[in-house]
Design a protein around this motif. Structure first.
Motif, PDB file in Angstrom:
ATOM      1  N   GLY A 163     -31.273  35.218  44.803  1.00  0.00           N
ATOM      2  CA  GLY A 163     -30.827  36.792  44.804  1.00  0.00           C
ATOM      3  C   GLY A 163     -29.364  36.960  45.315  1.00  0.00           C
ATOM      4  O   GLY A 163     -28.856  38.046  45.391  1.00  0.00           O
ATOM      5  N   TYR A 164     -28.345  35.997  45.088  1.00  0.00           N
ATOM      6  CA  TYR A 164     -26.972  36.212  45.506  1.00  0.00           C
ATOM      7  C   TYR A 164     -26.200  35.789  44.025  1.00  0.00           C
ATOM      8  O   TYR A 164     -26.504  35.197  43.311  1.00  0.00           O
ATOM      9  CB  TYR A 164     -26.533  35.110  46.344  1.00  0.00           C
ATOM     10  CG  TYR A 164     -27.187  35.170  47.776  1.00  0.00           C
ATOM     11  CD1 TYR A 164     -27.008  36.122  48.688  1.00  0.00           C
ATOM     12  CD2 TYR A 164     -28.097  34.243  48.139  1.00  0.00           C
ATOM     13  CE1 TYR A 164     -27.444  35.970  50.046  1.00  0.00           C
ATOM     14  CE2 TYR A 164     -28.694  34.259  49.660  1.00  0.00           C
ATOM     15  CZ  TYR A 164     -28.376  35.480  50.474  1.00  0.00           C
ATOM     16  OH  TYR A 164     -28.905  35.553  51.544  1.00  0.00           O
ATOM     17  N   GLU A 165     -24.925  36.447  44.232  1.00  0.00           N
ATOM     18  CA  GLU A 165     -24.119  36.118  42.972  1.00  0.00           C
ATOM     19  C   GLU A 165     -22.773  35.937  43.512  1.00  0.00           C
ATOM     20  O   GLU A 165     -22.427  36.500  44.600  1.00  0.00           O
ATOM     21  CB  GLU A 165     -24.152  37.275  42.065  1.00  0.00           C
ATOM     22  CG  GLU A 165     -23.580  38.429  42.419  1.00  0.00           C
ATOM     23  CD  GLU A 165     -23.802  39.716  41.459  1.00  0.00           C
ATOM     24  OE1 GLU A 165     -24.302  39.247  40.265  1.00  0.00           O
ATOM     25  OE2 GLU A 165     -23.626  40.806  41.626  1.00  0.00           O
ATOM     26  N   ILE A 166     -21.957  34.960  42.896  1.00  0.00           N
ATOM     27  CA  ILE A 166     -20.696  34.771  43.470  1.00  0.00           C
ATOM     28  C   ILE A 166     -19.830  35.762  42.822  1.00  0.00           C
ATOM     29  O   ILE A 166     -19.462  36.034  41.706  1.00  0.00           O
ATOM     30  CB  ILE A 166     -20.142  33.369  42.862  1.00  0.00           C
ATOM     31  CG1 ILE A 166     -21.175  32.133  43.511  1.00  0.00           C
ATOM     32  CG2 ILE A 166     -18.794  32.950  43.294  1.00  0.00           C
ATOM     33  CD1 ILE A 166     -20.623  30.836  42.780  1.00  0.00           C
ATOM     34  N   ARG A 167     -19.185  36.359  43.897  1.00  0.00           N
ATOM     35  CA  ARG A 167     -18.025  37.238  43.711  1.00  0.00           C
ATOM     36  C   ARG A 167     -16.655  36.728  43.486  1.00  0.00           C
ATOM     37  O   ARG A 167     -15.939  37.187  42.330  1.00  0.00           O
ATOM     38  CB  ARG A 167     -17.524  38.232  44.932  1.00  0.00           C
ATOM     39  CG  ARG A 167     -16.733  39.310  44.743  1.00  0.00           C
ATOM     40  CD  ARG A 167     -16.274  40.099  46.033  1.00  0.00           C
ATOM     41  NE  ARG A 167     -17.458  41.025  46.519  1.00  0.00           N
ATOM     42  CZ  ARG A 167     -17.180  41.629  47.705  1.00  0.00           C
ATOM     43  NH1 ARG A 167     -16.195  41.904  48.243  1.00  0.00           N
ATOM     44  NH2 ARG A 167     -18.337  42.375  48.146  1.00  0.00           N
ATOM     45  N   LYS A 168     -16.163  35.766  43.759  1.00  0.00           N
ATOM     46  CA  LYS A 168     -15.027  34.994  43.592  1.00  0.00           C
ATOM     47  C   LYS A 168     -15.074  33.558  44.377  1.00  0.00           C
ATOM     48  O   LYS A 168     -15.883  33.482  45.404  1.00  0.00           O
ATOM     49  CB  LYS A 168     -13.726  35.684  44.113  1.00  0.00           C
ATOM     50  CG  LYS A 168     -13.516  36.167  45.484  1.00  0.00           C
ATOM     51  CD  LYS A 168     -12.261  36.881  45.472  1.00  0.00           C
ATOM     52  CE  LYS A 168     -12.313  37.928  46.602  1.00  0.00           C
ATOM     53  NZ  LYS A 168     -11.405  38.831  46.527  1.00  0.00           N
ATOM     54  N   GLN A 169     -14.235  32.745  44.154  1.00  0.00           N
ATOM     55  CA  GLN A 169     -14.168  31.399  44.453  1.00  0.00           C
ATOM     56  C   GLN A 169     -12.839  30.982  44.775  1.00  0.00           C
ATOM     57  O   GLN A 169     -11.955  31.186  43.945  1.00  0.00           O
ATOM     58  CB  GLN A 169     -14.935  30.285  44.082  1.00  0.00           C
ATOM     59  CG  GLN A 169     -15.136  28.820  44.451  1.00  0.00           C
ATOM     60  CD  GLN A 169     -16.066  27.971  43.959  1.00  0.00           C
ATOM     61  OE1 GLN A 169     -16.808  28.267  42.825  1.00  0.00           O
ATOM     62  NE2 GLN A 169     -16.166  26.935  44.615  1.00  0.00           N
ATOM     63  N   LYS A 170     -12.363  30.340  45.893  1.00  0.00           N
ATOM     64  CA  LYS A 170     -10.982  29.881  46.040  1.00  0.00           C
ATOM     65  C   LYS A 170     -11.035  28.430  46.349  1.00  0.00           C
ATOM     66  O   LYS A 170     -11.756  28.068  47.157  1.00  0.00           O
ATOM     67  CB  LYS A 170     -10.282  30.519  47.272  1.00  0.00           C
ATOM     68  CG  LYS A 170      -9.737  31.968  46.989  1.00  0.00           C
ATOM     69  CD  LYS A 170      -8.749  31.745  45.939  1.00  0.00           C
ATOM     70  CE  LYS A 170      -8.010  33.043  45.595  1.00  0.00           C
ATOM     71  NZ  LYS A 170      -6.884  33.038  44.730  1.00  0.00           N
ATOM     72  N   ILE A 171     -10.485  27.490  45.411  1.00  0.00           N
ATOM     73  CA  ILE A 171     -10.714  26.248  45.668  1.00  0.00           C
ATOM     74  C   ILE A 171      -9.301  25.518  46.263  1.00  0.00           C
ATOM     75  O   ILE A 171      -8.237  25.954  45.713  1.00  0.00           O
ATOM     76  CB  ILE A 171     -11.002  25.341  44.492  1.00  0.00           C
ATOM     77  CG1 ILE A 171     -12.225  25.898  43.852  1.00  0.00           C
ATOM     78  CG2 ILE A 171     -11.013  23.921  44.451  1.00  0.00           C
ATOM     79  CD1 ILE A 171     -12.687  25.540  42.371  1.00  0.00           C
ATOM     80  N   TYR A 172      -9.384  24.804  47.501  1.00  0.00           N
ATOM     81  CA  TYR A 172      -8.188  24.167  47.803  1.00  0.00           C
ATOM     82  C   TYR A 172      -8.407  22.570  47.533  1.00  0.00           C
ATOM     83  O   TYR A 172      -9.286  21.988  46.747  1.00  0.00           O
ATOM     84  CB  TYR A 172      -8.241  24.262  49.198  1.00  0.00           C
ATOM     85  CG  TYR A 172      -8.524  25.814  49.715  1.00  0.00           C
ATOM     86  CD1 TYR A 172      -7.345  26.748  49.654  1.00  0.00           C
ATOM     87  CD2 TYR A 172      -9.640  26.132  50.100  1.00  0.00           C
ATOM     88  CE1 TYR A 172      -7.521  28.066  49.817  1.00  0.00           C
ATOM     89  CE2 TYR A 172      -9.939  27.805  50.278  1.00  0.00           C
ATOM     90  CZ  TYR A 172      -8.800  28.568  50.168  1.00  0.00           C
ATOM     91  OH  TYR A 172      -9.073  29.858  50.608  1.00  0.00           O
ATOM     92  N   LYS A 173      -7.647  21.813  48.296  1.00  0.00           N
ATOM     93  CA  LYS A 173      -7.432  20.376  48.137  1.00  0.00           C
ATOM     94  C   LYS A 173      -8.810  19.633  48.430  1.00  0.00           C
ATOM     95  O   LYS A 173      -9.311  18.744  47.664  1.00  0.00           O
ATOM     96  CB  LYS A 173      -6.317  19.605  48.618  1.00  0.00           C
ATOM     97  CG  LYS A 173      -5.060  19.717  48.234  1.00  0.00           C
ATOM     98  CD  LYS A 173      -4.150  19.291  48.816  1.00  0.00           C
ATOM     99  CE  LYS A 173      -2.504  19.560  48.312  1.00  0.00           C
ATOM    100  NZ  LYS A 173      -1.439  18.802  48.664  1.00  0.00           N
TER     101      LYS A 173
END
Length: 185
Positions: A163-173
């Motif tokens: 029941g969750y959704e991704i609002r945003k994602q930040k990808i690092y090294k």
């Protein structure tokens, strides 16, 4: 390690020696807080697997109203306590030195959080266990956000069924921050 912005800007923070925690770098922390800044002021902030407490203390320095830190490791909890005292946030914070899942049960019905941040040990599926526990919990406010720091190979394919959704994602090294919220039903 230090607080990078807000009322306690540049104050140095202690960290526990060794490899049992992974302090978030200033650059990654800056990006994280740039993504959350609109939600920080006046919020109730929950810092799970808190390590040195630097993320919750950064939130407090940037205007959060209250923060709760949960850390099972006794040395890390002592470090958080020292950092809370040094930054003079004793009245606006609470430290719980217990297992995260047990502590969440204790907090149920007593607190409601705008932001829940977790940085669990990598590759143990602890984020999934916490998300299952939070699924039907009142700890996360209706429009609240959960932020997870995880390794790049962490599987989040189960979010939809919980029941969750991704609002945003930040990808690092080497890792990522995933910002999730409950789906509107």
């Amino acid at each position: 390690m230090r607080i990078i912005a807000g009322s306690r800007r540049s104050l140095p923070l202690k960290t526990i020696p060794g490899l049992s925690t992974r302090p978030t770098t200033d650059k990654t922390k800056e990006t994280l807080f740039n993504c959350m800044q609109a939600e920080i002021y006046g919020c109730y902030f929950l810092d799970l697997f808190a390590g040195s407490g630097q993320i919750g203390l950064e939130a407090m320095s940037r205007g959060a109203e209250y923060a709760v830190f949960i850390e099972k490791d006794k040395k890390a909890a002592a470090c958080i306590e020292d950092n809370i005292r040094f930054t003079k946030f004793e009245k606006e914070t609470k430290l719980i030195n217990k297992d995260v899942l047990y502590a969440l049960s204790e907090l149920e019905g007593r607190y409601r959080f705008d932001i829940i941040f977790m940085d669990p040990p990598y590759n143990h599926d602890l984020e999934k266990e916490v998300l299952i526990r939070l699924k039907d919990s009142s700890l996360l406010k209706e429009d609240g956000m959960i932020v997870i720091e995880a390794s790049l190979d962490t599987d989040f394919s189960y979010l939809d069924e919980l029941g969750y959704e991704i609002r945003k994602q930040k990808i690092y090294k080497t890792n990522t921050h995933i910002f999730i919220e409950r789906k509107n039903v």
